[in-house]
Design an enzyme around this catalytic site. Structure first.
Site, PDB file in Angstrom:
ATOM      1  N   ASP A   1     -10.079  -3.616  -5.056  1.00  0.00           N
ATOM      2  CA  ASP A   1      -9.242  -2.573  -4.467  1.00  0.00           C
ATOM      3  C   ASP A   1      -9.361  -1.328  -5.331  1.00  0.00           C
ATOM      4  O   ASP A   1      -9.185  -1.406  -6.554  1.00  0.00           O
ATOM      5  CB  ASP A   1      -7.786  -3.062  -4.429  1.00  0.00           C
ATOM      6  CG  ASP A   1      -6.846  -2.147  -3.673  1.00  0.00           C
ATOM      7  OD1 ASP A   1      -7.231  -1.004  -3.366  1.00  0.00           O
ATOM      8  OD2 ASP A   1      -5.711  -2.576  -3.402  1.00  0.00           O
TER       9      ASP A   1
ATOM     10  N   SER B   1       0.828  -1.191   0.000  1.00  0.00           N
ATOM     11  CA  SER B   1       0.000   0.000   0.000  1.00  0.00           C
ATOM     12  C   SER B   1       0.877   1.261   0.000  1.00  0.00           C
ATOM     13  O   SER B   1       1.677   1.451  -0.916  1.00  0.00           O
ATOM     14  CB  SER B   1      -0.954  -0.048   1.192  1.00  0.00           C
ATOM     15  OG  SER B   1      -1.965   0.917   1.079  1.00  0.00           O
TER      16      SER B   1
ATOM     17  N   HIS C   1      -8.284  -4.914  -0.656  1.00  0.00           N
ATOM     18  CA  HIS C   1      -7.005  -4.325  -0.283  1.00  0.00           C
ATOM     19  C   HIS C   1      -6.594  -4.802   1.113  1.00  0.00           C
ATOM     20  O   HIS C   1      -7.351  -4.668   2.075  1.00  0.00           O
ATOM     21  CB  HIS C   1      -7.133  -2.794  -0.279  1.00  0.00           C
ATOM     22  CG  HIS C   1      -5.864  -2.073  -0.001  1.00  0.00           C
ATOM     23  ND1 HIS C   1      -4.973  -1.723  -0.989  1.00  0.00           N
ATOM     24  CD2 HIS C   1      -5.331  -1.623   1.156  1.00  0.00           C
ATOM     25  CE1 HIS C   1      -3.946  -1.087  -0.454  1.00  0.00           C
ATOM     26  NE2 HIS C   1      -4.131  -1.020   0.850  1.00  0.00           N
TER      27      HIS C   1
END
Length: 326
Positions: free
Chosen positions: A267, A164, A297
């Site tokens: 995501d 991320s 995610h």
């Protein structure tokens, strides 16, 4: 890429949990909720942890502008002259700490037999951009200068990685290191980009508009929705076109280290990960990419014992082995 349905194993777990709060939240509330999720993630990983006799852990202090940061090394027991992975945690540049990926990195270090340096950086909004990026880069330089202390040999492999926002840092420091004389004789050899952020939500991406649909298609995705992405990118207070966040928009991606990219299908960040791999490949960078249609995610980390997550995490280990084989 068409929108996917949620992994049924994860859907069943989420159905047993309280619904997340709706409406605006303070950063303190977000951090408290994230800490609870991390605690659950670590509980799920306990059964996967190697025995404490199989690794050593040591914290170190790194001087940075205005203070110091902590970094934590994880080294397989008896390891010497190992490849090195420098890791940056996720959390939207505003959440998380050195402990959140502790279990995950112990598992990864032992399973792949690599030295890992986990870098903590100061968080936004208390520290404005680019403080956190500068901290991450300082951690990378410290690793390069202290490889022997980490039982590592950079000639065996010198990689950066993260998930991320941590994946964003891994991609950005790869660009910075490519153009930095400091790394001329110790270049990075690989990027591990897990569900990475590669372009700011408000950046001018007209040339890629038709390829960036997931922010809308997955705007209400579980675990990370589009509004949350926007919140974290706004409080970072950085120009959307700045390549130090929108690495997709860098002037050149040539001569970057090989990249292994993993993308979750459910995501908002899905398409920017897929597109970044394409841009790297078109620039002559060696790449591999895997997409997991049913995963949200962070699902691979927060639900580590589900079938899709087990596959995702096994692929991460194989991706590191691939980077080391080049």
């Amino acid at each position: 890429m068409l929108p996917s349905s949620l992994d049924p194993e994860i859907a069943a777990i989420l159905a047993q949990l309280p619904s997340p709060p709706k409406g605006s939240m303070t950063i303190e509330e977000r951090r408290a909720g994230f800490a609870m999720a991390v605690a659950g993630m670590q509980k799920g990983m306990e059964s996967l942890l190697p025995n404490e006799s199989e690794y050593t852990v040591e914290d170190h202090a790194v001087s940075v502008e205005g203070g110091e940061i902590r970094v934590r090394s994880v080294v397989p027991k008896g390891g010497e002259d190992l490849p090195l992975l420098v890791w940056f945690h996720g959390g939207g540049w505003a959440l998380g700490d050195l402990d959140m990926d502790d279990y995950y990195l112990k598992i990864l270090s032992v399973n792949v037999n690599i030295s890992i340096l986990n870098v903590e950086y100061r968080l936004t909004p208390e520290f404005t951009f680019p403080t956190n990026l500068n901290d991450a880069y300082a951690g990378l330089k410290w690793a390069a200068e202290n490889a022997k202390k980490l039982s590592a040999s950079l000639s065996k492999g010198f990689m950066v990685g993260g998930a991320s926002a941590g994946g964003n840092f891994a991609a950005v420091v790869s660009l910075l290191a490519r153009d930095d004389l400091f790394f001329k004789d110790r270049p990075l050899t690989g990027q591990l980009l897990i569900v990475p952020i590669t372009v700011h939500v408000d950046a001018n991406v007209d040339q890629y508009r038709s390829e960036l649909l997931s922010m809308e298609e997955n705007k209400d995705a579980p675990f990370l929705d589009a509004d949350t992405v926007r919140y974290f990118e706004e409080i970072l207070q950085v120009s959307p076109e700045d390549p130090r966040i929108s690495v997709l928009l860098a002037k050149s991606h040539a001569n970057l280290p090989p990249a292994y990219v993993q993308v979750s299908g459910l995501d908002p960040l899905r398409d920017e990960g897929i597109l970044y791999e394409k841009v790297l490949r078109n620039a002559g960078v060696k790449t591999q990419i895997h997409v997991y249609p049913e995963l949200p995610h962070g699902g691979h980390a927060f639900f580590p014992t589900t079938k899709n997550s087990i596959k995702f995490n096994a692929d991460t280990e194989d991706g590191i082995r691939w980077l080391l084989s080049l």
